[in-house]
Enzyme design. Structure first.
Site: not given
Ligand SMILES: C[S@@+](CC[C@H](N)C(=O)[O-])C[C@H]1O[C@@H](n2cnc3c(N)ncnc32)[C@H](O)[C@@H]1O
Ligand SMILES: *[C@@H]1O[C@H](CO)[C@@H](O)[C@H](O)[C@H]1NC(C)=O
Ligand SMILES: *[C@@H]1O[C@H](CO)[C@@H](O)[C@H](O)[C@H]1NC(C)=O
Length: 399
Positions: A18-19, A80, A83, A384
């Site tokens: 939830g960032g 996000s 990456c 995050s």
């Molecule tokens: C870089 S992190 C984002 C972190 C977030 N902005 C935070 O503050 O914690 C990417 C997130 O995308 C989720 N994710 C990856 N592929 C996904 C998909 N196809 N559908 C839904 N969520 C996905 C992962 O579980 C991960 O939590």
């Protein structure tokens, strides 16, 4: 001034812990998250723990139908995407990486929505900007008639002693325009613009920081921190280039950046949990990035922190009366036992998850459910983002 307006409806994709949601709150924009989407069950538990009233959709983004999106009637997307397909040290499979599939799906959905969202903010790693995925994003934005601006920004720009260089893209649906001059260049700074409110807010916090007494007193201490000044003659006792060392000194002497100690937990409950095990100490002593409480820098914390040592984030020297140079002088000539003995003087420990959350700008009310393991906490925080950086971008996008 911003006119009073109806609350914006925000879709938070890849919501993690939830960032983005915290950044939206910090931005003080009238807005609510109408849905958060993520497939990671551990992240989702943390999200629910902190935002029990937000609708959290625990499925894959590509598993959502156009209609599911339309029903949400959102005005803004905060996202996000994963990456790993774009990291410089990763495989760089880009659009061929299965982890990019959901992002390409979003690009497909966007032009087909019954109501095109007015705002889009995307966060990713440095490296995204040269990807095919990025080209496709730009093409989609242009065909949907968005104005946009790309950035490469680090929290250090806001006085936070943590490097976390990230790519950001802001997009706004035409005919609306941004409050700053857009450019096809990637901006490496926050743009100047006309909003007096924003300016005074940032300006005053910087000036305050610069003029506090404690900061003046720290001026001498910070020379001690990076062993700059006096012990500089001993340089390169560790495996680093003089260029790198000079860079560290410049950061540690930059008074517009806060001290590491402002982000540390007081009266740590169980410090032994965080001390670096002797084996790792011996093995990685020369490549650890060590910072003291009076330093003004730390390197980017990534998801392997606390588990993998190499390149995952800085460690903290808690013995403030011991200098690095004392310990590392003629280090190579020592026996293993002597090395360990020397290293133990520094009382090195990992930053705690709470401390990393502090550096990332998470508010004090953020917490983990008790059952989230230490390793999971590090992993989630490493994935995050810096909330202050995103909050500022959200304000820039909307004003
Ligand atoms: C870089 S992190 C984002 C972190 C977030 N902005 C935070 O503050 O914690 C990417 C997130 O995308 C989720 N994710 C990856 N592929 C996904 C998909 N196809 N559908 C839904 N969520 C996905 C992962 O579980 C991960 O939590
Ligand atoms: C000090 O940090 C601020 C904020 O990141 C930056 O704008 C400034 O250029 C830095 N000064 C030096 C001398 O590096
Ligand atoms: C820094 O140290 C010098 C000499 O030790 C002292 O004269 C000076 O007042 C100190 N500066 C600050 C800002 O505390």
């Amino acid at each position: 001034m911003m006119e009073p307006q109806a609350s914006l409806r925000v879709l938070e994709l890849y919501s993690g812990i939830g960032g983005m949601h915290y950044a939206l709150k910090e931005s003080c924009i009238a807005a609510e998250v109408v849905a958060a989407v993520d497939i990671n069950t551990v992240a989702n538990e943390v999200y629910k723990h902190n935002f029990p009233n937000t609708y959290l959709c625990a499925k894959t983004i590509e598993g959502m139908a156009l209609d599911d999106f339309n029903k949400l009637e959102f005005d803004m997307i905060l996202m996000s995407p994963p990456c790993q397909p774009f990291t410089r040290i990763g495989s760089q499979k880009d659009v061929l990486d299965p982890r990019t599939k959901s992002f390409l799906y979003i690009l497909e959905i966007l032009p087909r929505l019954s109501k095109t969202p007015k705002y889009i903010l995307l966060e990713n790693v440095k490296g995204f900007e040269t990807s095919v995925a990025s080209d496709k994003l730009i093409q989609t934005l242009e065909s949907c008639r968005y104005t946009y601006q790309a950035f490469l920004l680090s929290p250090t720009l806001l006085g936070v002693p943590n490097s976390r260089l990230r790519y950001f893209l802001l997009a706004k649906l035409q005919p609306d325009t941004f409050c700053f001059q857009t450019s096809h260049q990637i901006l490496k700074h926050f743009p100047d613009h006309d909003d007096a409110d924003l300016r005074s807010r940032d300006g005053s916090s910087f000036n305050q920081m610069l003029s506090t007494d404690s900061n003046k007193k720290e001026q001498n201490k910070s020379e001690y921190c990076a062993e700059n000044g006096k012990s500089q003659v001993n340089l390169l006792y560790k495996l680093e280039t003089s260029e790198h060392q000079k860079q560290k000194q410049i950061q540690d002497n930059n008074l517009s950046i806060q001290l590491i100690q402002d982000f540390l937990e007081e009266g740590l409950q169980n410090p032994s949990l965080y001390f670096i095990p002797p084996k790792s100490l011996l093995r990685y002593a020369l490549i650890l990035d060590i910072v003291g409480q009076t330093c003004r820098r730390s390197v980017c914390f990534t998801k392997g922190y606390g588990h993998y040592v190499e390149g995952t984030g800085s460690v903290l020297k808690t013995a403030s009366d011991v200098e690095l140079s004392e310990v590392f002088q003629s280090f190579q000539a020592l026996s293993e036992d002597e090395k360990l003995n020397q290293l133990s003087k520094l009382k090195l420990r990992y930053f705690t998850p709470r401390e990393i959350a502090n550096l990332h700008g998470f508010p004090s009310e953020f917490s983990f459910p008790e059952k989230t393991s230490l390793r999971q906490r590090y992993r989630l925080l490493g994935n995050s983002l810096n909330i202050h950086v995103v909050a500022k971008l959200i304000r820039l996008m909307v004003e």
